[in-house]
Design a protein around this motif. Structure first.
Motif, PDB file in Angstrom:
ATOM      1  N   GLN A   1       9.186  68.351  31.731  1.00  0.00           N
ATOM      2  CA  GLN A   1       7.019  67.922  32.676  1.00  0.00           C
ATOM      3  C   GLN A   1       7.227  66.745  32.490  1.00  0.00           C
ATOM      4  OE1 GLN A   1       6.052  70.638  34.074  1.00  0.00           O
ATOM      5  NE2 GLN A   1       4.252  68.980  34.880  1.00  0.00           N
ATOM      6  N   ILE A   2       6.404  66.199  33.774  1.00  0.00           N
ATOM      7  CA  ILE A   2       5.541  65.393  33.838  1.00  0.00           C
ATOM      8  C   ILE A   2       4.449  65.035  34.367  1.00  0.00           C
ATOM      9  CG2 ILE A   2       5.450  63.290  35.868  1.00  0.00           C
ATOM     10  CD1 ILE A   2       8.240  62.568  34.175  1.00  0.00           C
ATOM     11  N   THR A   3       3.712  65.085  33.627  1.00  0.00           N
ATOM     12  CA  THR A   3       2.223  64.930  33.244  1.00  0.00           C
ATOM     13  C   THR A   3       1.444  63.628  33.332  1.00  0.00           C
ATOM     14  OG1 THR A   3       1.712  64.988  30.959  1.00  0.00           O
ATOM     15  CG2 THR A   3       1.750  67.474  32.526  1.00  0.00           C
ATOM     16  N   LEU A   4      -0.132  64.002  33.686  1.00  0.00           N
ATOM     17  CA  LEU A   4      -1.362  62.231  34.705  1.00  0.00           C
ATOM     18  C   LEU A   4      -2.019  63.358  32.926  1.00  0.00           C
ATOM     19  CD1 LEU A   4      -1.076  63.138  37.988  1.00  0.00           C
ATOM     20  CD2 LEU A   4       0.105  61.183  36.318  1.00  0.00           C
ATOM     21  N   HIS A   5      -2.639  62.224  32.552  1.00  0.00           N
ATOM     22  CA  HIS A   5      -3.662  61.867  31.838  1.00  0.00           C
ATOM     23  C   HIS A   5      -4.404  61.416  32.302  1.00  0.00           C
ATOM     24  CE1 HIS A   5      -1.027  64.951  28.836  1.00  0.00           C
ATOM     25  NE2 HIS A   5      -0.419  63.501  29.570  1.00  0.00           N
ATOM     26  N   GLN A   6      -6.081  61.248  32.345  1.00  0.00           N
ATOM     27  CA  GLN A   6      -7.147  60.567  32.075  1.00  0.00           C
ATOM     28  C   GLN A   6      -7.004  59.514  30.596  1.00  0.00           C
ATOM     29  OE1 GLN A   6     -10.252  60.785  34.512  1.00  0.00           O
ATOM     30  NE2 GLN A   6      -9.867  58.506  34.111  1.00  0.00           N
ATOM     31  N   SER A   7      -6.592  58.079  31.470  1.00  0.00           N
ATOM     32  CA  SER A   7      -7.112  56.764  30.334  1.00  0.00           C
ATOM     33  C   SER A   7      -8.001  57.044  29.962  1.00  0.00           C
ATOM     34  CB  SER A   7      -6.700  55.898  31.220  1.00  0.00           C
ATOM     35  OG  SER A   7      -7.342  55.061  31.252  1.00  0.00           O
TER      36      SER A   7
ATOM     37  N   THR B   1      -7.663  55.944  36.202  1.00  0.00           N
ATOM     38  CA  THR B   1      -6.403  55.442  35.177  1.00  0.00           C
ATOM     39  C   THR B   1      -6.281  56.345  35.030  1.00  0.00           C
ATOM     40  OG1 THR B   1      -7.025  52.673  35.647  1.00  0.00           O
ATOM     41  CG2 THR B   1      -5.438  53.394  34.687  1.00  0.00           C
ATOM     42  N   TRP B   2      -4.688  56.655  35.588  1.00  0.00           N
ATOM     43  CA  TRP B   2      -3.520  57.184  35.299  1.00  0.00           C
ATOM     44  C   TRP B   2      -2.956  58.136  33.960  1.00  0.00           C
ATOM     45  CZ3 TRP B   2      -6.541  62.510  35.081  1.00  0.00           C
ATOM     46  CH2 TRP B   2      -7.345  62.509  35.739  1.00  0.00           C
ATOM     47  N   ILE B   3      -3.285  58.123  32.895  1.00  0.00           N
ATOM     48  CA  ILE B   3      -1.442  57.792  31.961  1.00  0.00           C
ATOM     49  C   ILE B   3       0.231  58.964  32.726  1.00  0.00           C
ATOM     50  CG2 ILE B   3      -0.262  57.443  30.048  1.00  0.00           C
ATOM     51  CD1 ILE B   3      -2.442  55.687  29.887  1.00  0.00           C
ATOM     52  N   ILE B   4       0.699  58.520  32.669  1.00  0.00           N
ATOM     53  CA  ILE B   4       2.059  59.078  33.230  1.00  0.00           C
ATOM     54  C   ILE B   4       2.554  59.163  32.076  1.00  0.00           C
ATOM     55  CG2 ILE B   4       3.668  59.749  34.813  1.00  0.00           C
ATOM     56  CD1 ILE B   4       2.652  57.299  36.843  1.00  0.00           C
ATOM     57  N   LYS B   5       3.648  60.845  31.802  1.00  0.00           N
ATOM     58  CA  LYS B   5       3.455  60.729  30.201  1.00  0.00           C
ATOM     59  C   LYS B   5       4.813  62.115  30.946  1.00  0.00           C
ATOM     60  CE  LYS B   5       0.880  60.693  26.598  1.00  0.00           C
ATOM     61  NZ  LYS B   5      -0.030  61.648  25.825  1.00  0.00           N
ATOM     62  N   ALA B   6       5.957  62.052  29.758  1.00  0.00           N
ATOM     63  CA  ALA B   6       6.752  62.859  30.300  1.00  0.00           C
ATOM     64  C   ALA B   6       7.150  63.129  29.332  1.00  0.00           C
ATOM     65  CB  ALA B   6       8.380  61.659  30.747  1.00  0.00           C
TER      66      ALA B   6
ATOM     67  N   ILE C   1       5.120  57.030  29.634  1.00  0.00           N
ATOM     68  CA  ILE C   1       6.167  55.832  30.722  1.00  0.00           C
ATOM     69  C   ILE C   1       5.660  55.655  31.687  1.00  0.00           C
ATOM     70  CG2 ILE C   1       7.989  57.771  29.741  1.00  0.00           C
ATOM     71  CD1 ILE C   1       7.315  59.058  32.615  1.00  0.00           C
ATOM     72  N   GLY C   2       4.326  55.764  31.883  1.00  0.00           N
ATOM     73  CA  GLY C   2       4.206  54.881  33.051  1.00  0.00           C
ATOM     74  C   GLY C   2       2.359  54.970  33.228  1.00  0.00           C
ATOM     75  N   CYS C   3       2.337  54.080  34.411  1.00  0.00           N
ATOM     76  CA  CYS C   3       0.444  55.001  34.333  1.00  0.00           C
ATOM     77  C   CYS C   3       0.408  54.785  36.590  1.00  0.00           C
ATOM     78  CB  CYS C   3      -0.726  53.816  34.384  1.00  0.00           C
ATOM     79  SG  CYS C   3      -0.328  51.982  34.562  1.00  0.00           S
ATOM     80  N   VAL C   4      -0.906  55.251  36.867  1.00  0.00           N
ATOM     81  CA  VAL C   4      -1.500  55.110  38.148  1.00  0.00           C
ATOM     82  C   VAL C   4      -2.570  54.607  38.351  1.00  0.00           C
ATOM     83  CG1 VAL C   4      -1.513  57.124  38.574  1.00  0.00           C
ATOM     84  CG2 VAL C   4      -1.495  55.439  40.734  1.00  0.00           C
ATOM     85  N   ALA C   5      -3.467  54.007  39.331  1.00  0.00           N
ATOM     86  CA  ALA C   5      -4.751  53.975  39.788  1.00  0.00           C
ATOM     87  C   ALA C   5      -5.120  54.460  40.521  1.00  0.00           C
ATOM     88  CB  ALA C   5      -5.624  52.581  39.311  1.00  0.00           C
ATOM     89  N   PHE C   6      -5.357  55.203  40.582  1.00  0.00           N
ATOM     90  CA  PHE C   6      -6.347  55.602  42.495  1.00  0.00           C
ATOM     91  C   PHE C   6      -7.664  55.993  42.236  1.00  0.00           C
ATOM     92  CE2 PHE C   6      -5.628  59.566  44.959  1.00  0.00           C
ATOM     93  CZ  PHE C   6      -5.323  58.878  46.507  1.00  0.00           C
ATOM     94  N   LYS C   7      -8.434  55.163  43.154  1.00  0.00           N
ATOM     95  CA  LYS C   7      -9.893  54.751  43.283  1.00  0.00           C
ATOM     96  C   LYS C   7     -10.030  54.956  44.713  1.00  0.00           C
ATOM     97  CE  LYS C   7      -9.295  50.733  40.442  1.00  0.00           C
ATOM     98  NZ  LYS C   7      -9.998  49.764  39.666  1.00  0.00           N
ATOM     99  N   PRO C   8     -11.601  55.428  44.748  1.00  0.00           N
ATOM    100  CA  PRO C   8     -12.068  55.716  45.945  1.00  0.00           C
ATOM    101  C   PRO C   8     -12.908  54.289  46.538  1.00  0.00           C
ATOM    102  CG  PRO C   8     -13.038  56.464  44.090  1.00  0.00           C
ATOM    103  CD  PRO C   8     -12.080  56.773  43.432  1.00  0.00           C
ATOM    104  N   ILE C   9     -12.440  54.132  47.463  1.00  0.00           N
ATOM    105  CA  ILE C   9     -12.589  52.902  48.360  1.00  0.00           C
ATOM    106  C   ILE C   9     -13.456  53.384  49.705  1.00  0.00           C
ATOM    107  CG2 ILE C   9     -10.880  51.236  47.169  1.00  0.00           C
ATOM    108  CD1 ILE C   9      -9.324  51.314  49.783  1.00  0.00           C
TER     109      ILE C   9
ATOM    110  N   LEU D   1      -7.568  53.900  46.810  1.00  0.00           N
ATOM    111  CA  LEU D   1      -6.965  52.864  46.731  1.00  0.00           C
ATOM    112  C   LEU D   1      -5.534  53.101  45.431  1.00  0.00           C
ATOM    113  CD1 LEU D   1      -5.782  49.539  46.773  1.00  0.00           C
ATOM    114  CD2 LEU D   1      -7.712  49.224  45.239  1.00  0.00           C
ATOM    115  N   VAL D   2      -3.942  52.829  45.822  1.00  0.00           N
ATOM    116  CA  VAL D   2      -3.422  52.337  44.802  1.00  0.00           C
ATOM    117  C   VAL D   2      -2.983  51.971  44.034  1.00  0.00           C
ATOM    118  CG1 VAL D   2      -0.846  53.899  43.845  1.00  0.00           C
ATOM    119  CG2 VAL D   2      -2.219  54.935  45.440  1.00  0.00           C
ATOM    120  N   GLU D   3      -2.740  51.380  42.966  1.00  0.00           N
ATOM    121  CA  GLU D   3      -2.997  50.309  41.931  1.00  0.00           C
ATOM    122  C   GLU D   3      -2.278  50.475  40.840  1.00  0.00           C
ATOM    123  OE1 GLU D   3      -6.408  47.961  42.344  1.00  0.00           O
ATOM    124  OE2 GLU D   3      -7.099  48.322  41.295  1.00  0.00           O
ATOM    125  N   HIS D   4      -1.628  49.761  39.613  1.00  0.00           N
ATOM    126  CA  HIS D   4      -1.110  49.604  39.169  1.00  0.00           C
ATOM    127  C   HIS D   4      -0.343  50.860  38.596  1.00  0.00           C
ATOM    128  CE1 HIS D   4      -3.910  46.251  38.207  1.00  0.00           C
ATOM    129  NE2 HIS D   4      -5.296  47.084  38.402  1.00  0.00           N
TER     130      HIS D   4
END
Length: 165
Positions: free
Chosen positions: A3-9, A53-58, A63-71, A76-79
């Motif tokens: 399962q892929i999950t997002l966790h608040q960094s 910023t969100w931590i991506i876990k398997a 396993i990864g991360c993504v930042a999703f910021k209001p502008i 804005l998707v970054e990192h």
């Protein structure tokens, strides 16, 4: 696949993500003549915002991360980094699909930039991102999120019922 999950960094995640950034960007930045191991990490440290910023876990594995910021005009998707061992398995598509389907994103412009020559550009194009401009290093892309962005069917869950807003 797990399962892929997002966790608040958290602030404590900064070095783990900075190290992942160096791993993921090494080849593209080397090809562009721009790789400097310390600068790659420091640029992330300087921009890190754990609130967006969100931590991506398997399963339980980072396993990864993504930042999703209001502008001003959308988001804005970054990192957005997936560890090389997990690339090519549809995880980037799952995460991007999840972000673009959020109610608060529908109808808003989502922007990002990708390095020239990066294979990630194909992922963004599959989700309707179009090139807005480019320079010698970066390609700037955007899309207006629509209800019909159902590009993948695998569920992605967000832990702790936190909003990615």
């Amino acid at each position: 696949m797990e399962q892929i999950t997002l966790h608040q960094s958290q602030n404590s995640d900064v070095e783990t993500i900075a190290n992942l950034r160096a791993i993921v960007l090494r080849d593209d930045l080397t090809r562009l003549g721009r790789f400097n191991e310390e600068k790659v990490r420091q640029r992330f440290r300087d921009a890190f915002d754990p609130v967006h910023t969100w931590i991506i876990k398997a399963g339980s594995s980072f396993i990864g991360c993504v930042a999703f910021k209001p502008i001003l005009d959308g988001y804005l998707v970054e990192h957005f980094y997936i560890h090389p061992n997990y690339q090519g398995k549809g995880i980037g598509s799952q995460v991007l699909d999840y972000l673009l389907k959020q109610d608060y994103v529908i109808g808003k412009r989502v922007t990002l930039n990708v390095l020239q020559g990066s294979s990630a550009q194909r992922l963004y194009e599959r989700f309707g991102f179009k090139v807005d401009s480019e320079d010698l290093i970066d390609i700037y892309m955007s899309v207006v999120a629509e209800l019909n962005t159902n590009k993948c069917t695998t569920a992605l869950s967000e832990v702790d019922d936190s909003e990615i807003e």
